[in-house]
Design an enzyme around this catalytic site. Sequence first.
Site, short mmCIF file in Angstrom:
data_model
loop_
_atom_site.label_atom_id
_atom_site.label_comp_id
_atom_site.label_asym_id
_atom_site.label_seq_id
_atom_site.Cartn_x
_atom_site.Cartn_y
_atom_site.Cartn_z
N ALA A 268 0.89 -1.21 -0.09
CA ALA A 268 -0.12 -0.02 -0.01
C ALA A 268 1.02 1.17 -0.10
CB ALA A 268 -0.90 0.05 1.27
N CYS A 276 4.86 5.56 -16.75
CA CYS A 276 4.04 4.31 -17.48
C CYS A 276 2.56 3.99 -17.06
CB CYS A 276 4.88 3.30 -17.23
SG CYS A 276 6.45 3.18 -18.25
P1 NAD Z 1 12.43 9.34 -22.35
O1 NAD Z 1 11.66 10.35 -22.40
O2 NAD Z 1 13.31 9.35 -21.18
O3 NAD Z 1 13.31 9.17 -23.56
C1 NAD Z 1 12.65 9.32 -24.99
C2 NAD Z 1 13.93 10.20 -25.80
O4 NAD Z 1 13.44 9.85 -27.05
C3 NAD Z 1 14.06 11.51 -25.36
O5 NAD Z 1 15.50 11.74 -24.83
C4 NAD Z 1 13.82 12.23 -26.51
O6 NAD Z 1 14.70 13.46 -26.83
C5 NAD Z 1 14.13 11.13 -27.42
N1 NAD Z 1 13.30 11.53 -28.91
C6 NAD Z 1 12.14 11.68 -29.25
N2 NAD Z 1 11.72 11.87 -30.32
C7 NAD Z 1 13.00 11.64 -31.06
C8 NAD Z 1 13.50 11.56 -32.50
N3 NAD Z 1 12.50 11.65 -33.55
N4 NAD Z 1 14.63 11.21 -32.79
C9 NAD Z 1 15.57 11.09 -31.70
N5 NAD Z 1 15.35 10.90 -30.45
C10 NAD Z 1 13.90 11.42 -30.20
O7 NAD Z 1 11.56 8.06 -22.41
P2 NAD Z 1 11.51 6.51 -21.67
O8 NAD Z 1 11.00 6.55 -19.94
O9 NAD Z 1 13.02 5.96 -22.17
O10 NAD Z 1 10.25 5.78 -22.71
C11 NAD Z 1 10.53 5.50 -23.77
C12 NAD Z 1 9.16 4.57 -24.22
O11 NAD Z 1 9.35 3.42 -23.50
C13 NAD Z 1 8.09 5.19 -23.93
O12 NAD Z 1 7.10 4.76 -24.96
C14 NAD Z 1 7.63 4.34 -22.51
O13 NAD Z 1 6.11 4.21 -22.48
C15 NAD Z 1 8.23 3.15 -22.68
N6 NAD Z 1 8.66 2.48 -21.45
C16 NAD Z 1 9.14 3.29 -20.47
C17 NAD Z 1 9.59 2.58 -19.47
C18 NAD Z 1 10.36 3.45 -18.16
O14 NAD Z 1 10.61 2.76 -17.22
N7 NAD Z 1 10.54 4.54 -18.35
C19 NAD Z 1 9.75 1.28 -19.36
C20 NAD Z 1 8.97 0.42 -20.34
C21 NAD Z 1 8.67 1.10 -21.39
C1 UDX Z 2 6.77 -0.12 -14.40
C2 UDX Z 2 6.33 -1.88 -14.62
O1 UDX Z 2 6.77 -2.11 -13.62
C3 UDX Z 2 7.19 -1.94 -15.68
O2 UDX Z 2 7.30 -3.28 -16.07
C4 UDX Z 2 7.02 -1.31 -17.00
O3 UDX Z 2 8.15 -1.55 -18.09
C5 UDX Z 2 7.12 0.34 -16.69
O4 UDX Z 2 6.18 0.47 -15.71
P1 UDX Z 2 8.00 1.60 -12.97
O5 UDX Z 2 7.02 2.43 -13.28
O6 UDX Z 2 9.43 1.97 -13.48
O7 UDX Z 2 7.73 0.26 -13.84
O8 UDX Z 2 8.09 1.14 -11.59
P2 UDX Z 2 7.22 0.01 -10.47
O9 UDX Z 2 8.23 -0.49 -9.80
O10 UDX Z 2 6.53 -0.65 -11.56
O11 UDX Z 2 6.52 1.13 -9.61
C6 UDX Z 2 5.65 1.86 -10.08
C7 UDX Z 2 4.92 2.78 -9.25
O12 UDX Z 2 3.80 1.97 -8.12
C8 UDX Z 2 6.06 3.27 -7.95
O13 UDX Z 2 5.44 4.63 -7.89
C9 UDX Z 2 5.65 2.34 -7.05
O14 UDX Z 2 6.28 3.14 -5.73
C10 UDX Z 2 4.36 2.05 -7.10
N1 UDX Z 2 4.14 0.68 -6.38
C11 UDX Z 2 4.51 -0.35 -6.81
C12 UDX Z 2 3.27 0.85 -4.91
O15 UDX Z 2 2.80 1.75 -4.58
N2 UDX Z 2 3.34 -0.39 -4.47
C13 UDX Z 2 3.72 -1.68 -4.93
O16 UDX Z 2 3.40 -2.66 -4.44
C14 UDX Z 2 4.56 -1.66 -6.17
#
Ligand code: NAD
Ligand code: UDX
Length: 469
Positions: A268, A276
């Site tokens: 919790a 995400c």
């Molecule tokens: P981010 O914002 O950290 O990075 C994206 C990067 O892409 C930025 O640096 C931006 O400048 C660059 N960019 C955008 N358009 C561009 C272009 N046309 N050419 C070159 N560079 C370009 O985003 P992120 O957190 O890495 O997420 C990327 C994707 O992955 C999203 O779709 C997100 O939903 C997904 N995703 C994120 C996570 C996470 O934990 N952050 C996990 C799983 C999936």
């Molecule tokens: C999530 C997914 O876990 C990952 O697989 C996906 O690729 C990206 O989105 P992330 O958002 O980086 O990853 O972190 P995660 O550990 O999933 O936590 C997400 C949020 O939920 C955080 O704010 C965390 O504190 C919260 N959380 C998670 C809770 O409050 N309780 C839990 O039991 C677990």
Amino acid sequence: MTVIKKICCIGAGYVGGPSCTVLAAKCPDVIITVVDISQPRIDAWNSDKLPIYEPGLDEMVKQQRGKNLFFSTDVDGTIRDADLIFVCVNTPTKMYGIGQGRAADLTYLEAAARRIAGISTAPKIVVEKSTVPVHAADSIARILHANAKEGVTFQILSNPEFLAEGTAINDLVNADRVLIGGQQSPAGHEAIEALASLYARWIPRERILTMNTWSSELSKLTANAFLAQRVSSINAISAVCEATGADVEEVARAIGTDTRIGSKFLKASIGFGGSCFQKDILNLVYLCESLNLPEVGEYWQQVVKMNDWQRERFTRKVIAQLFNTVQNKKIAILGFAFKKDTGDTRESAAIYISKYFLEESAQVAIYDPKVSEDQVVRDLSEPGLLSNVDKIKKGVTMYSSAYDAVKDAHAIIVCTEWDEFKTLDYQRIYEGMQKPAFIFDGRLILDHQKLRSIGFQVEVIGKRVPPKY
Ligand code: NAD
Ligand code: UDX
């Protein structure tokens, strides 16, 4: 058989950076270049201070950078040379026009696809790693094929990323599974195999799941929706616990030992954050509405609604405990990142909670080991509950130590579960605070009995801690 020798990754963010670093470490014979349109981001990847904090990442980048891992702003040149291109650009919630506040904004994805099409002079495998709505691969394919140079063909794969921030390296090295979706044709299967054979260098084959593109795209949205749903479910029960005297940690333990339920993601909290969960659920909701499945959309929307309510409920509780006013009171926020072991603040519950307190004219004191003052000001001045930078600067002070942040405070609020908050000297902290000294544990990480015996008024998500008068 297609053999991949050069990879381009478009997008040097939280996904592109770590995932390509691990790929480079596991495939030393493959050249991997991560490109971005942001020069400062690429400069940071090439410096000693990486643009993101992720445990274990620094060492791995240092090991590979300059060998087979490169960071560059030469987007065109890198695309031209690559056999395979990962698209890891951001796909945020759309903030304008049709689908505002719910649909995914695919502007960056489309720009990347157009650039690939415009530059490529040889066949390429284009891998959609960004999280996207179902059938986004169709749109990418149409853009690529409509703009392709003569004789240039593309195979589009879906390979969603499941890493979580704070544990990204471990999640990538020991992935539960890798998902690869592609066209169910001989050329599609060849492309799937080319990508699968890279992952097979370190992921057991049985954990590399191949499927059709739409299943792969939908699985990513579904996984995040299910995970977020568990957090909202336990948070809903936390309210029942507080009202009844049940203890949410005991309830979580009791249900989590049922192997059908499992123990993970039952902690919790003040609500889930991160870039995400909310975005992907809203994306799913919008998809359901577009498919004329409003009941399914409403079902998932409730997960986000519960999360909003949990943050607001918690803040109301704090204000009620502080004798219904926080005006000019120093409220110390411990932790601003959306979870521990990251400096990422996107959708962090701390942002919403701080905004509520600013609206009540409190003096908000913030400490987070990995979040900068600039970032906090940017987050708090974003449109939403409050958009007045001057008011923020007047109402918010950033501290570089937890002890300074809590000095003379009326209340401490634990917003992020950083380990260092567990071992602070709470006796010393208590002595330096206004009395009665309140502590609100929004993450269930502290020793509540000990705090109570020191003299704190302790309030916790999901359980009652009797006050000490
Ligand atoms: P981010 O914002 O950290 O990075 C994206 C990067 O892409 C930025 O640096 C931006 O400048 C660059 N960019 C955008 N358009 C561009 C272009 N046309 N050419 C070159 N560079 C370009 O985003 P992120 O957190 O890495 O997420 C990327 C994707 O992955 C999203 O779709 C997100 O939903 C997904 N995703 C994120 C996570 C996470 O934990 N952050 C996990 C799983 C999936
Ligand atoms: C999530 C997914 O876990 C990952 O697989 C996906 O690729 C990206 O989105 P992330 O958002 O980086 O990853 O972190 P995660 O550990 O999933 O936590 C997400 C949020 O939920 C955080 O704010 C965390 O504190 C919260 N959380 C998670 C809770 O409050 N309780 C839990 O039991 C677990």
